[in-house]
Design a protein around this motif. Sequence first.
Motif, PDB file in Angstrom:
ATOM      1  N   LEU A 197     105.079  81.514  42.789  1.00 38.90           N
ATOM      2  CA  LEU A 197     103.735  81.132  42.383  1.00 38.90           C
ATOM      3  C   LEU A 197     102.841  81.884  42.676  1.00 38.90           C
ATOM      4  CD1 LEU A 197     104.455  77.845  44.399  1.00 38.90           C
ATOM      5  CD2 LEU A 197     104.392  77.907  41.947  1.00 38.90           C
ATOM      6  N   GLN A 198     101.912  81.928  42.087  1.00 40.88           N
ATOM      7  CA  GLN A 198     100.419  82.790  42.189  1.00 40.88           C
ATOM      8  C   GLN A 198      99.806  82.101  43.314  1.00 40.88           C
ATOM      9  OE1 GLN A 198     100.384  86.013  41.117  1.00 40.88           O
ATOM     10  NE2 GLN A 198     102.297  85.559  40.085  1.00 40.88           N
ATOM     11  N   ILE A 199      99.541  82.728  44.572  1.00 43.02           N
ATOM     12  CA  ILE A 199      98.870  82.182  45.740  1.00 43.02           C
ATOM     13  C   ILE A 199      97.993  83.372  46.396  1.00 43.02           C
ATOM     14  CG2 ILE A 199      99.077  81.120  47.979  1.00 43.02           C
ATOM     15  CD1 ILE A 199     100.337  79.363  46.003  1.00 43.02           C
ATOM     16  N   GLN A 200      96.785  83.090  46.280  1.00 39.89           N
ATOM     17  CA  GLN A 200      95.662  83.984  46.813  1.00 39.89           C
ATOM     18  C   GLN A 200      95.509  83.640  48.295  1.00 39.89           C
ATOM     19  OE1 GLN A 200      94.866  86.478  45.071  1.00 39.89           O
ATOM     20  NE2 GLN A 200      95.952  85.769  43.196  1.00 39.89           N
ATOM     21  N   PRO A 201      95.089  84.538  48.987  1.00 45.21           N
ATOM     22  CA  PRO A 201      94.860  84.554  50.704  1.00 45.21           C
ATOM     23  C   PRO A 201      93.881  83.078  50.701  1.00 45.21           C
ATOM     24  CG  PRO A 201      94.977  86.625  50.248  1.00 45.21           C
ATOM     25  CD  PRO A 201      95.049  86.052  48.722  1.00 45.21           C
ATOM     26  N   ILE A 202      92.766  83.014  49.869  1.00 45.15           N
ATOM     27  CA  ILE A 202      91.980  81.919  50.142  1.00 45.15           C
ATOM     28  C   ILE A 202      92.579  80.608  49.974  1.00 45.15           C
ATOM     29  CG2 ILE A 202      91.144  81.871  47.666  1.00 45.15           C
ATOM     30  CD1 ILE A 202      88.769  81.406  50.683  1.00 45.15           C
ATOM     31  N   PHE A 228      95.398  79.759  50.932  1.00 40.68           N
ATOM     32  CA  PHE A 228      96.175  79.564  52.549  1.00 40.68           C
ATOM     33  C   PHE A 228      94.982  78.883  53.131  1.00 40.68           C
ATOM     34  CE2 PHE A 228      96.688  81.087  56.771  1.00 40.68           C
ATOM     35  CZ  PHE A 228      97.924  80.347  57.091  1.00 40.68           C
ATOM     36  N   LEU A 229      93.784  79.327  53.377  1.00 39.54           N
ATOM     37  CA  LEU A 229      92.691  78.809  54.205  1.00 39.54           C
ATOM     38  C   LEU A 229      92.395  77.521  53.859  1.00 39.54           C
ATOM     39  CD1 LEU A 229      90.701  81.880  54.830  1.00 39.54           C
ATOM     40  CD2 LEU A 229      92.198  80.990  56.482  1.00 39.54           C
ATOM     41  N   LEU A 230      92.035  77.338  52.300  1.00 41.48           N
ATOM     42  CA  LEU A 230      91.641  76.030  51.615  1.00 41.48           C
ATOM     43  C   LEU A 230      92.747  75.134  51.724  1.00 41.48           C
ATOM     44  CD1 LEU A 230      89.014  77.552  49.220  1.00 41.48           C
ATOM     45  CD2 LEU A 230      88.531  76.650  51.669  1.00 41.48           C
ATOM     46  N   ARG A 231      93.932  75.481  51.282  1.00 41.11           N
ATOM     47  CA  ARG A 231      95.036  74.448  51.064  1.00 41.11           C
ATOM     48  C   ARG A 231      96.041  74.659  52.078  1.00 41.11           C
ATOM     49  NH1 ARG A 231      95.470  70.046  47.312  1.00 41.11           N
ATOM     50  NH2 ARG A 231      97.780  69.466  47.578  1.00 41.11           N
ATOM     51  N   GLY A 232      96.603  75.779  52.505  1.00 43.57           N
ATOM     52  CA  GLY A 232      97.714  75.950  53.192  1.00 43.57           C
ATOM     53  C   GLY A 232      97.685  75.364  54.786  1.00 43.57           C
ATOM     54  N   THR A 277     104.018  76.221  60.298  1.00 44.59           N
ATOM     55  CA  THR A 277     104.343  75.722  58.936  1.00 44.59           C
ATOM     56  C   THR A 277     103.406  76.288  57.758  1.00 44.59           C
ATOM     57  OG1 THR A 277     104.967  73.890  60.008  1.00 44.59           O
ATOM     58  CG2 THR A 277     104.485  73.539  57.666  1.00 44.59           C
ATOM     59  N   ALA A 278     102.183  76.293  57.949  1.00 43.15           N
ATOM     60  CA  ALA A 278     101.273  76.677  57.109  1.00 43.15           C
ATOM     61  C   ALA A 278     101.641  78.318  56.565  1.00 43.15           C
ATOM     62  CB  ALA A 278      99.753  76.755  57.571  1.00 43.15           C
ATOM     63  N   VAL A 279     102.066  79.035  57.594  1.00 45.58           N
ATOM     64  CA  VAL A 279     102.102  80.503  57.425  1.00 45.58           C
ATOM     65  C   VAL A 279     103.832  80.558  56.658  1.00 45.58           C
ATOM     66  CG1 VAL A 279     102.705  82.681  58.455  1.00 45.58           C
ATOM     67  CG2 VAL A 279     100.874  81.363  59.363  1.00 45.58           C
ATOM     68  N   VAL A 314      89.553  79.218  44.214  1.00 43.90           N
ATOM     69  CA  VAL A 314      88.751  78.132  45.169  1.00 43.90           C
ATOM     70  C   VAL A 314      88.410  76.985  44.261  1.00 43.90           C
ATOM     71  CG1 VAL A 314      86.450  77.932  45.799  1.00 43.90           C
ATOM     72  CG2 VAL A 314      87.416  80.091  46.042  1.00 43.90           C
ATOM     73  N   SER A 315      88.420  76.878  42.926  1.00 39.70           N
ATOM     74  CA  SER A 315      88.217  75.684  42.278  1.00 39.70           C
ATOM     75  C   SER A 315      89.366  74.765  42.214  1.00 39.70           C
ATOM     76  CB  SER A 315      87.907  76.218  40.674  1.00 39.70           C
ATOM     77  OG  SER A 315      86.797  76.629  40.449  1.00 39.70           O
ATOM     78  N   LYS A 316      90.726  75.647  42.094  1.00 36.20           N
ATOM     79  CA  LYS A 316      91.843  74.951  42.375  1.00 36.20           C
ATOM     80  C   LYS A 316      92.086  74.451  43.614  1.00 36.20           C
ATOM     81  CE  LYS A 316      95.636  77.671  42.206  1.00 36.20           C
ATOM     82  NZ  LYS A 316      96.954  78.435  42.064  1.00 36.20           N
ATOM     83  N   CYS A 317      91.537  74.849  44.566  1.00 34.04           N
ATOM     84  CA  CYS A 317      91.771  74.318  45.843  1.00 34.04           C
ATOM     85  C   CYS A 317      90.788  72.920  46.158  1.00 34.04           C
ATOM     86  CB  CYS A 317      91.252  75.177  47.145  1.00 34.04           C
ATOM     87  SG  CYS A 317      92.656  76.409  47.172  1.00 34.04           S
ATOM     88  N   LEU A 318      89.622  73.046  45.486  1.00 33.21           N
ATOM     89  CA  LEU A 318      88.556  72.039  45.621  1.00 33.21           C
ATOM     90  C   LEU A 318      88.992  70.924  44.650  1.00 33.21           C
ATOM     91  CD1 LEU A 318      85.205  74.124  45.259  1.00 33.21           C
ATOM     92  CD2 LEU A 318      86.274  73.058  47.365  1.00 33.21           C
ATOM     93  N   ILE A 319      89.690  71.305  43.414  1.00 32.24           N
ATOM     94  CA  ILE A 319      90.065  70.076  42.766  1.00 32.24           C
ATOM     95  C   ILE A 319      91.303  69.326  43.292  1.00 32.24           C
ATOM     96  CG2 ILE A 319      91.799  71.044  41.322  1.00 32.24           C
ATOM     97  CD1 ILE A 319      89.205  69.373  39.572  1.00 32.24           C
ATOM     98  N   GLY A 320      92.094  69.989  44.301  1.00 34.31           N
ATOM     99  CA  GLY A 320      93.138  69.331  44.935  1.00 34.31           C
ATOM    100  C   GLY A 320      92.950  68.684  46.450  1.00 34.31           C
TER     101      GLY A 320
END
Length: 154
Positions: free
Chosen positions: A2-7, A9-13, A44-46, A122-128
């Motif tokens: 999966l393509q996961i960005q560090p942001i 992790f903070l906003l969703r993870g 768990t998040a990490v 960021v948009s992906k996290c906000l929409i989730g």
Amino acid sequence: MLQIQPIEFLLRGLPEGFIYILAVYVFSGTKLDKKRYVISALITAVFIYIIRLLPIVFGAHTVLSILFIMLLSINYNKINLAEAAKSTIITFILQYLSEAVNMLLIKFIPNLDIDKVFVDPVSKCLIGIPSLIITITIILLFYFYNKKVDARNV
């Protein structure tokens, strides 16, 4: 992979880590140990973030995440095997159902190009966020319902 960005992790993870561990405590009926809860949620998040970075088949990360949360719940949070397994599986089913409801709701947003939304982390996290809200609401409703039932039985 999966393509996961560090942001993400903070906003969703991080929120997911806290939600997943809280849900395991709630669905297993285990008294919440705040210190263990926070440490477990962060671990768990990490761990889930790292799993999502692995070059494995889509879906395998879910199985690994479930196994990890079960093992963490059993070994660190001292939840018995049956309760840990049941609670973890219920948690993931609840999260996926919440995400499905969220995707149905997103379809009703006019002029939303979902392909563009999922390109921007960021948009992906906000929409989730609605799926996280749905999940935590159900968990809290379950918690307060059980608390009320337990109070009546005393």
